[in-house]
Design a protein around this motif. Structure first.
Motif, short mmCIF file in Angstrom:
data_model
loop_
_atom_site.label_atom_id
_atom_site.label_comp_id
_atom_site.label_asym_id
_atom_site.label_seq_id
_atom_site.Cartn_x
_atom_site.Cartn_y
_atom_site.Cartn_z
N ILE C 48 0.86 -1.19 0.00
CA ILE C 48 0.00 0.00 0.00
C ILE C 48 0.89 1.23 0.00
O ILE C 48 1.81 1.33 0.81
N PHE C 49 0.58 2.17 -0.89
CA PHE C 49 1.46 3.32 -1.05
C PHE C 49 0.88 4.57 -0.38
O PHE C 49 -0.30 4.87 -0.50
N ILE C 50 1.73 5.30 0.36
CA ILE C 50 1.34 6.58 0.97
C ILE C 50 2.37 7.62 0.52
O ILE C 50 3.57 7.43 0.74
N ASP C 51 1.90 8.71 -0.05
CA ASP C 51 2.81 9.71 -0.63
C ASP C 51 3.22 10.75 0.42
O ASP C 51 2.91 11.93 0.30
N ARG C 52 3.88 10.29 1.49
CA ARG C 52 4.34 11.18 2.56
C ARG C 52 5.76 10.81 2.95
O ARG C 52 6.28 9.79 2.52
N ASP C 53 6.34 11.64 3.82
CA ASP C 53 7.71 11.40 4.27
C ASP C 53 7.83 10.04 4.94
O ASP C 53 7.06 9.69 5.85
N GLY C 54 8.84 9.27 4.50
CA GLY C 54 9.00 7.91 4.99
C GLY C 54 9.68 7.81 6.34
O GLY C 54 9.47 6.85 7.08
N VAL C 55 10.50 8.78 6.68
CA VAL C 55 11.28 8.69 7.91
C VAL C 55 10.42 9.02 9.12
O VAL C 55 10.44 8.32 10.14
N LEU C 56 9.63 10.09 9.02
CA LEU C 56 8.81 10.49 10.16
C LEU C 56 7.69 9.48 10.46
O LEU C 56 7.15 9.46 11.56
N PHE C 57 7.35 8.67 9.47
CA PHE C 57 6.30 7.67 9.69
C PHE C 57 6.65 6.71 10.82
O PHE C 57 5.78 6.12 11.43
N ARG C 58 7.97 6.59 11.11
CA ARG C 58 8.39 5.74 12.24
C ARG C 58 7.67 6.13 13.53
O ARG C 58 7.29 5.29 14.31
N TYR C 59 7.49 7.44 13.76
CA TYR C 59 6.86 7.90 15.00
C TYR C 59 5.34 7.85 14.90
O TYR C 59 4.66 7.74 15.91
N ILE C 60 4.82 7.96 13.69
CA ILE C 60 3.37 7.81 13.50
C ILE C 60 2.96 6.39 13.88
O ILE C 60 2.03 6.18 14.66
N ILE C 61 3.67 5.41 13.35
CA ILE C 61 3.29 4.02 13.60
C ILE C 61 3.55 3.66 15.06
O ILE C 61 2.79 2.92 15.69
N ASP C 62 4.62 4.24 15.64
CA ASP C 62 4.91 4.03 17.05
C ASP C 62 3.76 4.52 17.92
O ASP C 62 3.39 3.87 18.90
N PHE C 63 3.22 5.65 17.55
CA PHE C 63 2.09 6.21 18.31
C PHE C 63 0.88 5.30 18.19
O PHE C 63 0.15 5.07 19.15
N LEU C 64 0.65 4.75 17.02
CA LEU C 64 -0.49 3.86 16.83
C LEU C 64 -0.33 2.57 17.63
O LEU C 64 -1.30 2.03 18.14
N ARG C 65 0.89 2.09 17.77
CA ARG C 65 1.11 0.84 18.52
C ARG C 65 0.81 1.00 20.01
O ARG C 65 0.16 0.15 20.61
N ASP C 66 1.29 2.10 20.62
CA ASP C 66 1.19 2.25 22.08
C ASP C 66 0.16 3.27 22.53
O ASP C 66 -0.18 3.32 23.71
N GLY C 67 -0.30 4.11 21.64
CA GLY C 67 -1.28 5.12 22.02
C GLY C 67 -0.70 6.30 22.76
O GLY C 67 -1.41 7.22 23.15
N THR C 68 0.62 6.29 22.99
CA THR C 68 1.26 7.44 23.63
C THR C 68 2.44 7.88 22.78
O THR C 68 2.97 7.12 21.98
N LEU C 69 2.82 9.13 23.01
CA LEU C 69 3.94 9.70 22.26
C LEU C 69 5.21 9.57 23.07
O LEU C 69 5.28 10.02 24.21
N SER C 70 6.24 8.96 22.52
CA SER C 70 7.53 8.88 23.19
C SER C 70 8.60 9.17 22.15
O SER C 70 8.87 8.35 21.28
N LEU C 71 9.17 10.34 22.25
CA LEU C 71 10.16 10.78 21.25
C LEU C 71 11.57 10.66 21.80
O LEU C 71 11.76 10.67 23.02
#
Lengths: 228, 228, 228, 228, 228
Positions: C48-71
């Protein structure tokens, strides 16, 4: 079309470029490699193999594309990149990096001034501005010259023949402290320390012609600049 | 569906995007490239090949997606990115980066104040607050104006016609030291040095009307701000 | 097993996750995308293709996994990540980042104290500890309140109705300098400058009740804290 | 050969390891995962799939290989890594990270000294060395104890029962300033500010037995250390 | 052609090199591995598998190619790299890293000077240069010796037999402050703090032969250097 696509495997990192880019520098190892590409080592996918660091090759290929060196502002692998440039036999890149590294020759320069404030007749001026006469410069002679050039006054330095020595007898031809600071920062120096001190009072009568208010505010500020 | 997927090989780094994103800027090299895609160089997997730095292309494509420039807070490859923007013929991005780089024009500004404390009548106030009258500003004229704007008082500077010079005769229209500091940090300046000094005592009788306690605590604090 | 594996191509960077993770936030673009996955753009490998920045998606998916933001502790792409969160329509993440960014609101606070040492009767105590009465706080009113909260004494500030202004008339309810410093550093401030100055001597007789030794050691130390 | 190769897809990042490494910690989720590998989710290439951050897994697998934690000197994702260790149920790693994070408990300690110089009889000594009697330590009690341990003298602190408080009545049992600085830097503190001030002169006759030269050079230097 | 291409999978990161490079160090684990390559673990693509960190292997292979260690200027994984060198049994690399790490032995050295200005007869000289007699050095004995070597004067230090102790009785054989700073920065020290203080005035008549102007400007500047 005079250029063809070339796929490279540099130590396990893959790059794609063209024959034109790769052979820009006639005597480099990369030109030789390409001209003998039928004898080149190739990886299992048929890419031309180079047994060197794959990450630094990014800047090697960048240099070949544009012919000039443009590094990230905080690039920290210059020595390593120079080693790669030597391996690939790219004299113009070696030269750029050498200049770049020399420019980073480390050292310390101290700038100091004895200052006070302009009080005007009877201290009546509504604003008292900073007043300083001489900006003193101390450090290795060659370094001070490199930074301050024509704005450096060496007339009071007794041994001006010898360059590889330290002096505390240079001063500037102007009295703009911030101009001195700008020249230092332009040359890669950073302010890392600063000291201030006032003066001791005396029980003696002030000498005739001395502004007592100005006298009271005398201070010496010293600034240490380092280039790493 | 008006957009199709495009696979790119930029110097060995792979990107996937859409034709719509790629052709956002009508006169850019990427639009031209896509419109002539049947003539484009292609790598062994059929991806459209571009012989440029693969890492910086991340920000090129990002700019095409949103039409605005948003860089990491500590991005250190602005000069290099500008070179890429010039290659791809993206005037809006070049403009953004130029403004961005100009904004980073380096320089030094010194802020100083002569201060003491408010003792109140007979020093009876329970808290003695900082008391300062004028905040002095020294540095390159154009830089001081850029930072302090309307809050800068130039009325006592004798040569106010000339901009490319240094002055130590500016002061601020207000007396809030932290407001000055805030304006400097908002403009990208960092405090890198600070000096304090007291004053010398005298054997003379204090003049009438001078608060001796306040007099005793007089000091000059000087702060050096640098923008790299 | 209720979840299936989903392979994503985000601007050329590949991620693997599960349908459960991807659809955690019901109204997000990712949930919509997955629920219409038969219409999604797909790359040449079927991802599935998403036309957005690939590097920052690491934190998007991380947020979806745990429901909290940890940078990462020194993460420097918050503005860019917020732009991505807005694109994906993730209000909880936008909220976290907004709080996070507000918390980083820049500003300067100055803390100063007039101090000396405790000499005891006739200076006989073997150790003379630091003695200070009031810790003065200067800066923007709202910022000072945010940092010092209940420990801030505003009783001597004349204009306490207005928040968007600067003051130099705050002080602390306690006299522990390091507690003030701890509160500043906990709020993300860094000490960037410090100035010290002694006092001027006088020819006058000391007033009755004044400890001359303590008087001699009077000094004013000023500390500048910045939050970038 | 007792170990077999295992290919992992951790959130889209690929790792290769052995079954022996993966099952080092008997109760971890990775051991459970491997022992049930026939039920594991697998990606399109047959790699075992784990729906977690792919980058931080580098340190998880490193820990499994050697049994000890060794992070880069400036590692900035400790909180994030701890979250991963909790997910994988690796108590020894959680413990290491917790100690590591506690060790980074932030705080401020101030060290100060009143000093002068040794002039010898009649000031005849050719070199005048620094002379200081007591090194004063101020800050949160628990933090001061953690740093200075047995070298801390608490005998003059009135409230030594309570730990969660601040004090300015600690001093060191020795008078080596640099030893104090070394202990602070070993514990991760950085010197971030320093202030110096001299003393005020008086019109009074010096007391008998006071060395006037030594008296003149009295100063108080204060050093602020922060651990972030 | 005596070398053949070898493809490696180091913990999931892929490298390509030659047999010649891999077997440079006869007793290393990599030589042993290559000489027994028919028994080596192999990944699903037939690459030789090594169950170690894939990122740090970049520097291992780099060392094998050139025989010398060249790290990025701000490399922060030396301890981790040493652990890898020990695993691969590369004594020359372990040695380089050990020297490199020892060289980074942390510590603090303080340099101070009592200074004033040269006023010449009757203060008539047009420029008054910095005047200082002795540069004092304080810190751990072994560290001071390492930095200043032959330029250190220990003649006034009473206990010069013992090395593991602190002293405040060292001074330099020369009086060039910036030379001392250069030596410290060359050895990896950074200036992290600086304090200045003036002297107290007295009501006493100046002694015969004392230059009152020079006396007035006496100050003590102290500089704290740290190596992390």
């Amino acid at each position: 079309m005079s250029s063809e696509i070339v796929e490279l495997n540099v130590g396990g990192v893959f790059y794609t470029t063209t024959s034109r880019t790769l052979t820009t520098q006639p005597d480099s190892k990369l030109t030789i490699l390409f001209n003998n590409k039928e004898n080149a080592l190739r990886d299992s996918k048929g890419r031309i193999f180079i047994d060197r660091d794959g990450v630094l090759f990014r800047y090697i290929i960048d240099f070949l594309r544009d012919g000039t060196l443009s590094l990230p502002e905080t690039f920290r692998e210059k020595e390593r990149l120079k080693r790669e440039a030597e391996y690939y036999q790219l004299p113009a890149l070696i030269e750029s990096l050498t200049v770049n590294l020399q420019h980073q020759q480390p050292g310390v320069i101290t700038v100091g001034y004895r200052g006070s404030f302009q009080f005007g007749k009877d201290g009546l001026a509504d604003v008292k501005f900073r007043k300083l006469s001489r900006i003193l410069v101390c450090g290795r002679v060659s370094l001070c010259r490199e930074v301050f050039g024509e704005t450096l006054n060496e007339s009071r330095d007794p041994d001006h023949g010898i360059v590889e020595r330290y002096t505390s007898r240079f001063f500037l031809k102007h009295s703009f402290l911030e101009q001195a600071f700008d020249m230092l920062t332009e040359q890669g120096f950073k302010l890392v320390g600063s000291c201030g001190s006032g003066t001791a009072g005396t029980a003696a009568e002030p000498k005739p012609g001395v502004d007592t208010e100005e006298n009271k505010w005398n201070h010496y500020n010293e600034f240490v600049f380092v280039r790493e």
